[in-house]
Design an enzyme around this catalytic site. Structure first.
Site, PDB file in Angstrom:
ATOM      1  N   HIS A  81      -9.875 -10.434   2.741  1.00 53.62           N
ATOM      2  CA  HIS A  81      -9.614 -11.819   2.348  1.00 53.62           C
ATOM      3  C   HIS A  81      -8.129 -12.150   2.431  1.00 53.62           C
ATOM      4  CE1 HIS A  81     -13.644 -11.206   0.712  1.00 53.62           C
ATOM      5  NE2 HIS A  81     -13.783 -12.502   0.897  1.00 53.62           N
TER       6      HIS A  81
ATOM      7  N   ARG B 256      -1.007 -13.041   1.665  1.00 50.20           N
ATOM      8  CA  ARG B 256      -1.420 -11.651   1.436  1.00 50.20           C
ATOM      9  C   ARG B 256      -2.784 -11.452   2.082  1.00 50.20           C
ATOM     10  NH1 ARG B 256      -4.580  -9.258  -2.940  1.00 50.20           N
ATOM     11  NH2 ARG B 256      -4.366 -11.238  -4.053  1.00 50.20           N
TER      12      ARG B 256
ATOM     13  N   CYS C  37      -5.471  -9.137   2.291  1.00 51.36           N
ATOM     14  CA  CYS C  37      -5.982  -8.012   1.506  1.00 51.36           C
ATOM     15  C   CYS C  37      -7.146  -7.416   2.302  1.00 51.36           C
ATOM     16  CB  CYS C  37      -6.431  -8.528   0.144  1.00 51.36           C
ATOM     17  SG  CYS C  37      -6.981  -7.246  -0.971  1.00 51.36           S
TER      18      CYS C  37
ATOM     19  N   ASP D 173      -0.627 -15.575  -2.307  1.00 52.62           N
ATOM     20  CA  ASP D 173       0.280 -15.024  -3.318  1.00 52.62           C
ATOM     21  C   ASP D 173       1.125 -13.871  -2.767  1.00 52.62           C
ATOM     22  OD1 ASP D 173      -1.651 -13.052  -3.044  1.00 52.62           O
ATOM     23  OD2 ASP D 173      -2.274 -13.075  -5.143  1.00 52.62           O
TER      24      ASP D 173
ATOM     25  N   CYS E  87      -2.796  -4.442  -5.614  1.00 56.36           N
ATOM     26  CA  CYS E  87      -4.223  -4.765  -5.681  1.00 56.36           C
ATOM     27  C   CYS E  87      -5.125  -3.564  -5.356  1.00 56.36           C
ATOM     28  CB  CYS E  87      -4.563  -5.946  -4.774  1.00 56.36           C
ATOM     29  SG  CYS E  87      -4.509  -5.573  -3.004  1.00 56.36           S
TER      30      CYS E  87
ATOM     31  N   HIS F 167     -15.941  -7.933   9.434  1.00 57.45           N
ATOM     32  CA  HIS F 167     -15.399  -8.371   8.138  1.00 57.45           C
ATOM     33  C   HIS F 167     -14.250  -7.431   7.809  1.00 57.45           C
ATOM     34  CE1 HIS F 167     -15.049  -9.579   3.956  1.00 57.45           C
ATOM     35  NE2 HIS F 167     -15.139  -8.304   3.622  1.00 57.45           N
TER      36      HIS F 167
END
Length: 139
Positions: free
Chosen positions: A98, A110, A112, A102, A58, A95
């Site tokens: 996310h 995951r 990310c 998957d 990703c 923050h």
């Protein structure tokens, strides 16, 4: 907030305080394979181990697990085209990125995460940086 603007880079501030996202494949840790600990860039809270990092394709650092249960806060995010699960650090409310379902075994998750939300501490620096208790994860 003013102090954070001085202590963080503009990108780190944008990501952690304004829910921003850095560019995929153009960030500090997406392809980092060194052993160590990933901590919140704002507070230094330990969040992830390199042992839980995997190549997801990703373009951002991806982890299948956190260091400790409850290390992150999950929130519903409806800011884009779909409902996503935002993850934030518990202590600093930064923050981070996310959470998706998957990922690989053992969790199928995951995380990310934006590199700009993290600071990486290599194993050989853990003791001097005050994270000696985490050395056991790398033995």
């Amino acid at each position: 907030m003013g102090d954070l603007k001085k202590s963080l880079t503009p990108l780190q501030y944008h990501v952690t305080q304004e829910n921003g996202t850095e560019a995929a494949f153009n960030n500090e840790y997406w392809d980092n394979e060194e052993e160590g600990l990933y901590v919140d860039v704002v507070s230094g809270e330990p969040l992830f181990s390199s042992r839980h990092k995997f190549e997801s394709g990703c373009g951002w650092p991806s982890f299948h697990s956190t260091l400790a249960p409850g290390a992150l806060v999950e929130r519903e995010d409806r800011s884009l085209w779909a409902v996503r699960t935002e993850v934030r650090s518990r202590g600093a409310d930064s923050h981070l990125g996310h959470l998706f379902d998957d990922g690989p075994e053992p969790t199928m998750l995951r995380y990310c995460i934006n590199s700009a939300a993290l600071r990486f501490i290599p194993v050989d620096k853990l003791e001097e940086e005050g994270y000696g208790e985490y050395l056991r994860f790398f033995e």
